[in-house]
Motif scaffolding. Structure first.
Motif, PDB file in Angstrom:
ATOM      1  N   UNK A   1      77.395  43.281  28.700  1.00  0.00           N
ATOM      2  CA  UNK A   1      76.938  42.192  29.547  1.00  0.00           C
ATOM      3  C   UNK A   1      77.878  41.005  29.383  1.00  0.00           C
ATOM      4  N   UNK A   2      78.094  40.298  30.460  1.00  0.00           N
ATOM      5  CA  UNK A   2      78.892  39.081  30.391  1.00  0.00           C
ATOM      6  C   UNK A   2      78.125  38.026  29.602  1.00  0.00           C
ATOM      7  N   UNK A   3      78.843  37.107  29.005  1.00  0.00           N
ATOM      8  CA  UNK A   3      78.193  36.057  28.214  1.00  0.00           C
ATOM      9  C   UNK A   3      77.203  35.270  29.061  1.00  0.00           C
ATOM     10  N   UNK A   4      77.564  34.991  30.304  1.00  0.00           N
ATOM     11  CA  UNK A   4      76.661  34.212  31.164  1.00  0.00           C
ATOM     12  C   UNK A   4      75.349  34.949  31.400  1.00  0.00           C
TER      13      UNK A   4
ATOM     14  N   UNK B   1      71.833  33.417  30.310  1.00  0.00           N
ATOM     15  CA  UNK B   1      70.779  33.311  31.320  1.00  0.00           C
ATOM     16  C   UNK B   1      69.486  33.945  30.834  1.00  0.00           C
ATOM     17  N   UNK B   2      69.594  35.120  30.244  1.00  0.00           N
ATOM     18  CA  UNK B   2      68.403  35.817  29.749  1.00  0.00           C
ATOM     19  C   UNK B   2      67.770  35.071  28.583  1.00  0.00           C
TER      20      UNK B   2
ATOM     21  N   UNK C   1      74.467  26.628  22.477  1.00  0.00           N
ATOM     22  CA  UNK C   1      75.621  26.684  23.360  1.00  0.00           C
ATOM     23  C   UNK C   1      76.154  25.258  23.455  1.00  0.00           C
ATOM     24  N   UNK C   2      77.398  25.146  23.842  1.00  0.00           N
ATOM     25  CA  UNK C   2      78.062  23.839  23.845  1.00  0.00           C
ATOM     26  C   UNK C   2      77.359  22.835  24.740  1.00  0.00           C
ATOM     27  N   UNK C   3      76.910  23.277  25.897  1.00  0.00           N
ATOM     28  CA  UNK C   3      76.278  22.366  26.861  1.00  0.00           C
ATOM     29  C   UNK C   3      74.999  23.015  27.394  1.00  0.00           C
TER      30      UNK C   3
END
Length: 133
Positions: A11-14, A18-19, A96-98
């Motif tokens: 899975x992509x990091x995004x 999101x999950x 996460x950073x932001x």
């Protein structure tokens, strides 16, 4: 979820972010949101998905509700009013950073599915009555 190229675990990091946002928000809505205007109706709210922009600045949080349509406007207003609290709490829970700005979007797919199912049931009942005559 679809897999994307270049991801190490399928899975992509995004997608993972999101999950995780969806899971944490679901917990916050169920157990920690105290807004008396919408708290009793939140048991009827389900988060169906989260889409995060590539820079993690914004997240669309899709939700659906089994509450009556008149209550949906109140739920929408309450979620939007609670967005800053929910964002702050997310910042305490995920690393996460932001932390993205939350934008709540009503997802009518469940209500539309229920409406279509009802129409199908009515059509089947109508056919049975015609066959019996």
């Amino acid at each position: 979820m679809a897999t994307k190229r270049g991801s190490t675990h399928g899975y992509a990091r995004s997608d993972r972010v999101s999950e995780q946002i969806r899971r944490e928000l679901a917990d916050l809505l169920r157990f920690h949101l105290k807004d008396l205007r919408i708290a009793p109706k939140l048991t009827l709210v389900t988060l169906t998905g989260v889409e995060v922009t590539a820079d993690y600045a914004h997240a669309k949080v899709f939700y659906t509700s089994l509450a009556d349509p008149a209550a949906n406007e109140l739920i929408d207003q309450g979620l939007k009013h609670s967005a800053s609290f929910l964002r702050r709490e997310l910042g305490r829970r995920i690393r996460i950073h932001h932390i993205p700005e939350l934008h709540f979007v009503f997802d009518p797919s469940v209500q539309e599915g229920a409406r279509i199912s009802k129409l199908i049931d009515e059509a089947v009942d109508s056919d049975k009555k015609l066959q019996e005559e």
